[in-house]
Design an enzyme around this catalytic site. Structure first.
Site, PDB file in Angstrom:
ATOM      1  N   ASP A  41      21.737   4.606  55.567  1.00 24.08           N
ATOM      2  CA  ASP A  41      22.880   4.160  56.367  1.00 24.08           C
ATOM      3  C   ASP A  41      24.144   4.944  56.017  1.00 24.08           C
ATOM      4  OD1 ASP A  41      24.168   2.652  58.280  1.00 24.08           O
ATOM      5  OD2 ASP A  41      24.511   0.934  56.950  1.00 24.08           O
TER       6      ASP A  41
ATOM      7  N   HIS B 238      24.236  12.367  61.635  1.00 19.15           N
ATOM      8  CA  HIS B 238      22.761  12.273  61.615  1.00 19.15           C
ATOM      9  C   HIS B 238      22.148  13.619  61.225  1.00 19.15           C
ATOM     10  CE1 HIS B 238      23.059   8.273  63.066  1.00 19.15           C
ATOM     11  NE2 HIS B 238      23.462   8.592  64.276  1.00 19.15           N
TER      12      HIS B 238
ATOM     13  N   LEU C  52       2.414  13.053  47.149  1.00 19.44           N
ATOM     14  CA  LEU C  52       3.342  12.003  47.584  1.00 19.44           C
ATOM     15  C   LEU C  52       3.075  11.609  49.046  1.00 19.44           C
ATOM     16  CD1 LEU C  52       7.067  11.832  46.743  1.00 19.44           C
ATOM     17  CD2 LEU C  52       6.458  11.793  49.148  1.00 19.44           C
TER      18      LEU C  52
HETATM   19  C1  FPP Z   1      22.142   4.896  60.037  1.00 17.81           C
HETATM   20  O1  FPP Z   1      23.461   5.394  60.077  1.00 17.81           O
HETATM   21  C2  FPP Z   1      21.219   5.959  60.396  1.00 17.81           C
HETATM   22  C3  FPP Z   1      20.436   5.956  61.497  1.00 17.81           C
HETATM   23  C4  FPP Z   1      20.403   4.850  62.470  1.00 17.81           C
HETATM   24  C5  FPP Z   1      19.569   7.102  61.835  1.00 17.81           C
HETATM   25  C6  FPP Z   1      19.041   7.878  60.676  1.00 17.81           C
HETATM   26  C7  FPP Z   1      18.468   9.118  61.223  1.00 17.81           C
HETATM   27  C8  FPP Z   1      18.383  10.305  60.612  1.00 17.81           C
HETATM   28  C9  FPP Z   1      18.806  10.559  59.219  1.00 17.81           C
HETATM   29  C10 FPP Z   1      17.883  11.490  61.351  1.00 17.81           C
HETATM   30  C11 FPP Z   1      16.494  11.485  61.870  1.00 17.81           C
HETATM   31  C12 FPP Z   1      15.474  10.863  61.008  1.00 17.81           C
HETATM   32  C13 FPP Z   1      14.450  11.501  60.417  1.00 17.81           C
HETATM   33  C14 FPP Z   1      13.483  10.699  59.608  1.00 17.81           C
HETATM   34  C15 FPP Z   1      14.213  12.952  60.491  1.00 17.81           C
HETATM   35  P1  FPP Z   1      24.492   4.780  61.109  1.00 17.81           P
HETATM   36  O2  FPP Z   1      24.483   5.589  62.340  1.00 17.81           O
HETATM   37  O3  FPP Z   1      24.214   3.317  61.347  1.00 17.81           O
HETATM   38  O4  FPP Z   1      25.829   4.971  60.315  1.00 17.81           O
HETATM   39  P2  FPP Z   1      27.123   4.033  60.355  1.00 17.81           P
HETATM   40  O5  FPP Z   1      26.701   2.681  59.802  1.00 17.81           O
HETATM   41  O6  FPP Z   1      28.057   4.747  59.445  1.00 17.81           O
HETATM   42  O7  FPP Z   1      27.580   3.974  61.771  1.00 17.81           O
END
Ligand code: FPP
Length: 260
Positions: free
Chosen positions: A38, A55, A149
């Site tokens: 997150d 992201h 892993l």
């Molecule tokens: C949460 O941050 C993150 C996500 C909902 C997406 C995570 C995705 C990736 C890291 C990229 C693709 C994934 C893979 C496995 C290659 P948020 O957007 O909720 O952040 P915020 O709380 O600061 O708004």
């Protein structure tokens, strides 16, 4: 904190809990770590960038995190990439995250394979765009015989949804009600074959589980950190695992040192 236990006693305790002994530090290490990645959006906003840049930076962070867990001897890593609820996000953000999964697989799959990593997807593969489904299946197939892993990517995944799917399968298979037990449910979850997570880490400052591994987290240790996911690095992992090593896990029972 230094452990009082002899190395033999530490080994036995670790074996009992499913932990491993770290090759790079002296403590007990979780066999399975699951991560709620997150804080990507806030990381980007803080820098005046669009959320998708967060992201992207979060995706770049995945390799170094997996490597560090592997250095410690962790055997299973599960990453929460996209939840069933994330489908309610704006379309351009959803598209960006889908593209990033494709980018991650394109860029990393050969490296993962070389490092004997076994890749799995937890969630609704069929909800992903067709070309991405193909790429995911290719990566799973390529790494299917690897015995290093295990990397589980939870994508279009929800803990409640996973339980609903398991119940549907039980009914479809005609399992009689009095034969339904915990094992029988666990075998029908996406995680079948992986042990329950010993440690769940959530970055980004929130202290909730957000529909992640609801069944499997029954006795997981929870660790929350304010670091945004793109900033969560090697040192943060070392700190989280050191904290885990200090936790007393009792699984509802008593430990040897508890007064009777
Ligand atoms: C949460 O941050 C993150 C996500 C909902 C997406 C995570 C995705 C990736 C890291 C990229 C693709 C994934 C893979 C496995 C290659 P948020 O957007 O909720 O952040 P915020 O709380 O600061 O708004």
């Amino acid at each position: 904190m230094k452990s009082e236990a002899t190395p033999e006693a530490t080994d036995l305790a670790a074996e009992h809990l499913g932990d491993v002994i770290s090759p790079i530090s002296s403590g007990r290490v979780p066999r399975h770590v699951a991560v709620i990645m997150d804080g990507n959006g806030r990381w980007a906003t803080q820098r005046g960038l669009p959320r998708r840049a967060g992201h992207r930076a979060g995706t770049e962070n995945i390799r170094r995190v997996i490597e560090r867990f592997a250095d410690h001897g962790v055997r299973y890593v599960t990453l929460y990439g996209f939840s069933t609820e994330n489908w309610t996000r704006p379309e351009n953000e959803i598209r960006a995250i889908m593209r990033l999964l494709g980018y991650f697989l394109r860029r990393e799959v050969n490296n993962l394979h070389r490092n004997n990593v076994h890749l799995r997807l937890l969630g609704h593969l069929e909800h992903l765009p067709k070309h991405l489904q193909r790429r995911v299946l290719e990566a799973i197939e390529l790494t299917s015989n690897n015995d290093g892993l295990t990397l589980n990517i939870a994508f279009s995944y929800g803990g409640r949804d996973e339980l609903v799917m398991a119940v549907r399968r039980l009914i479809e298979e005609g399992v009689p009600a009095d034969e339904v037990d915990e094992q029988c449910i666990a075998h029908r979850l996406y995680t079948a074959g992986s042990p329950d997570p010993d440690l769940i880490i959530r970055t980004g400052g929130e202290t909730r589980i957000s529909n992640f591994l609801l069944w499997q987290s029954a006795y997981a240790e929870l660790y929350f950190t304010d670091a945004y996911w793109p900033d969560f690095g090697r040192e943060d992992i070392d700190i989280a695992l050191a904290e885990y090593g200090r936790r007393k896990r009792r699984f509802g029972g008593l430990s040897d040192t508890d007064p009777l």
